[in-house]
Design a protein around this motif. Sequence first.
Motif, mmCIF file in Angstrom:
data_model
loop_
_atom_site.group_PDB
_atom_site.id
_atom_site.type_symbol
_atom_site.label_atom_id
_atom_site.label_comp_id
_atom_site.label_asym_id
_atom_site.label_seq_id
_atom_site.Cartn_x
_atom_site.Cartn_y
_atom_site.Cartn_z
ATOM 1 N N ILE A 125 -7.729 5.538 9.388
ATOM 2 C CA ILE A 125 -6.461 5.450 10.113
ATOM 3 C C ILE A 125 -6.473 4.273 11.089
ATOM 4 N N SER A 126 -7.599 4.057 11.769
ATOM 5 C CA SER A 126 -7.685 2.953 12.729
ATOM 6 C C SER A 126 -7.552 1.606 12.020
ATOM 7 N N LEU A 127 -8.084 1.499 10.806
ATOM 8 C CA LEU A 127 -7.973 0.263 10.034
ATOM 9 C C LEU A 127 -6.520 0.016 9.631
ATOM 10 N N LEU A 128 -5.844 1.062 9.164
ATOM 11 C CA LEU A 128 -4.436 0.914 8.809
ATOM 12 C C LEU A 128 -3.596 0.520 10.020
ATOM 13 N N LYS A 129 -3.877 1.151 11.139
ATOM 14 C CA LYS A 129 -3.119 0.865 12.365
ATOM 15 C C LYS A 129 -3.311 -0.586 12.789
ATOM 16 N N ALA A 130 -4.547 -1.091 12.675
ATOM 17 C CA ALA A 130 -4.818 -2.474 13.050
ATOM 18 C C ALA A 130 -4.079 -3.459 12.150
ATOM 19 N N LEU A 131 -3.834 -3.057 10.893
ATOM 20 C CA LEU A 131 -3.139 -3.914 9.934
ATOM 21 C C LEU A 131 -1.622 -3.746 9.984
ATOM 22 N N GLY A 132 -1.141 -2.793 10.816
ATOM 23 C CA GLY A 132 0.291 -2.542 10.897
ATOM 24 C C GLY A 132 0.829 -1.837 9.667
ATOM 25 N N LEU A 133 -0.028 -1.051 9.007
ATOM 26 C CA LEU A 133 0.351 -0.347 7.787
ATOM 27 C C LEU A 133 0.518 1.138 8.078
ATOM 28 N N ILE A 134 0.903 1.889 7.062
ATOM 29 C CA ILE A 134 1.023 3.335 7.176
ATOM 30 C C ILE A 134 0.255 3.979 6.033
ATOM 31 N N THR A 135 0.144 5.270 6.074
ATOM 32 C CA THR A 135 -0.404 6.029 4.964
ATOM 33 C C THR A 135 0.547 7.172 4.696
ATOM 34 N N THR A 178 11.469 6.529 2.498
ATOM 35 C CA THR A 178 12.041 6.450 3.843
ATOM 36 C C THR A 178 11.535 5.220 4.586
ATOM 37 N N ALA A 179 10.225 4.940 4.435
ATOM 38 C CA ALA A 179 9.633 3.799 5.131
ATOM 39 C C ALA A 179 10.249 2.480 4.691
ATOM 40 N N ALA A 180 10.743 2.423 3.445
ATOM 41 C CA ALA A 180 11.337 1.190 2.933
ATOM 42 C C ALA A 180 12.557 0.759 3.749
ATOM 43 N N PHE A 181 13.204 1.718 4.421
ATOM 44 C CA PHE A 181 14.378 1.395 5.239
ATOM 45 C C PHE A 181 14.001 1.027 6.676
ATOM 46 N N LEU A 182 12.727 1.240 7.042
ATOM 47 C CA LEU A 182 12.326 1.058 8.434
ATOM 48 C C LEU A 182 11.329 -0.069 8.649
ATOM 49 N N LEU A 183 10.512 -0.362 7.636
ATOM 50 C CA LEU A 183 9.449 -1.349 7.797
ATOM 51 C C LEU A 183 9.664 -2.551 6.886
ATOM 52 N N ASP A 184 8.885 -3.599 7.157
ATOM 53 C CA ASP A 184 8.878 -4.777 6.297
ATOM 54 C C ASP A 184 8.472 -4.390 4.881
ATOM 55 N N GLY A 185 9.160 -4.975 3.903
ATOM 56 C CA GLY A 185 8.917 -4.610 2.513
ATOM 57 C C GLY A 185 7.493 -4.822 2.063
ATOM 58 N N ARG A 186 6.861 -5.927 2.491
ATOM 59 C CA ARG A 186 5.482 -6.186 2.080
ATOM 60 C C ARG A 186 4.526 -5.165 2.695
ATOM 61 N N ALA A 187 4.781 -4.793 3.952
ATOM 62 C CA ALA A 187 3.925 -3.789 4.599
ATOM 63 C C ALA A 187 4.009 -2.456 3.864
ATOM 64 N N VAL A 188 5.212 -2.107 3.416
ATOM 65 C CA VAL A 188 5.380 -0.859 2.657
ATOM 66 C C VAL A 188 4.635 -0.942 1.336
ATOM 67 N N LEU A 189 4.723 -2.086 0.653
ATOM 68 C CA LEU A 189 4.038 -2.256 -0.632
ATOM 69 C C LEU A 189 2.534 -2.136 -0.465
ATOM 70 N N VAL A 190 1.984 -2.831 0.525
ATOM 71 C CA VAL A 190 0.541 -2.763 0.772
ATOM 72 C C VAL A 190 0.130 -1.337 1.133
ATOM 73 N N SER A 191 0.942 -0.670 1.936
ATOM 74 C CA SER A 191 0.646 0.707 2.337
ATOM 75 C C SER A 191 0.647 1.642 1.132
ATOM 76 N N MET A 192 1.550 1.413 0.188
ATOM 77 C CA MET A 192 1.612 2.240 -1.016
ATOM 78 C C MET A 192 0.345 2.091 -1.850
ATOM 79 N N VAL A 193 -0.208 0.888 -1.884
ATOM 80 C CA VAL A 193 -1.461 0.679 -2.614
ATOM 81 C C VAL A 193 -2.579 1.505 -1.985
ATOM 82 N N GLY A 194 -2.648 1.485 -0.650
ATOM 83 C CA GLY A 194 -3.661 2.279 0.037
ATOM 84 C C GLY A 194 -3.470 3.767 -0.167
ATOM 85 N N ALA A 195 -2.217 4.222 -0.117
ATOM 86 C CA ALA A 195 -1.939 5.647 -0.322
ATOM 87 C C ALA A 195 -2.271 6.070 -1.748
ATOM 88 N N ALA A 196 -2.017 5.184 -2.710
ATOM 89 C CA ALA A 196 -2.363 5.490 -4.090
ATOM 90 C C ALA A 196 -3.871 5.645 -4.250
#
Length: 215
Positions: free
Chosen positions: A42-52, A179-197
């Motif tokens: 979680i700390s790594l994701l937070k530092a990158l400005g990503l979500i899970t 939902t995140a696609a409407f709130l965050l930068d599109g690339r950040a959402v894409l990268v976050s989806m890879v991590g969640a996958a």
Amino acid sequence: MSGASTPKPASLPDGAVPAVTHSWFDNLQGLVFGVVMVSFGISLLKALGLITGQAAGIAFLISYETGLDFSLVFLVVNLPFYILAFMRLSLGFTLRSLACVIAISALTGVAPQLFRYEHVEPFSGAIVAGFCIGIGLIGLFRHGASGGGVGILAYYVQERTGFRAGWLQFALDAVLFATAAFLLDGRAVLVSMVGAAALNLFVAFNHRRDWYIAR
């Protein structure tokens, strides 16, 4: 006799896995490992400005949009799920999960003072974070706890129906990222989806009742 196969215990049906009994120390070290790995991811994701996904993902979105401290939001978001844990699972599971969530909240809060990520390639960081959180969640599951939130629901469904926790988390995360696609930068959402996958596939393939049962 030489060459004879060892018979299965008569009390176990074909394909069954004998339950493993843990001592209090077995459970303690497993829970500590799980808490540390989830907190690091979680700390790594937070530092990158990503979500899970799951409750942590909800807490990330609220924190990014409001500026509130992630650790506090993560703790509050998880509280309603303990009603399910208390009513449908057990008091022990509920208390262990609550303790783990409090510990994760505390560790992620102090992580910036413990680690500095000078350079992390976003996709690589998201995958590593996903694997860390995934293995941490399995550690918690296998020692009678969860990381709270959707993990409690996924644990309950798998215990009652056999439907794998990772697949349920995958489906619920799809709603979260939509939902995140409407709130965050599109690339950040894409990268976050890879991590969640990476996280959910790891849990789905490795947390199975027919491979490991602990009591």
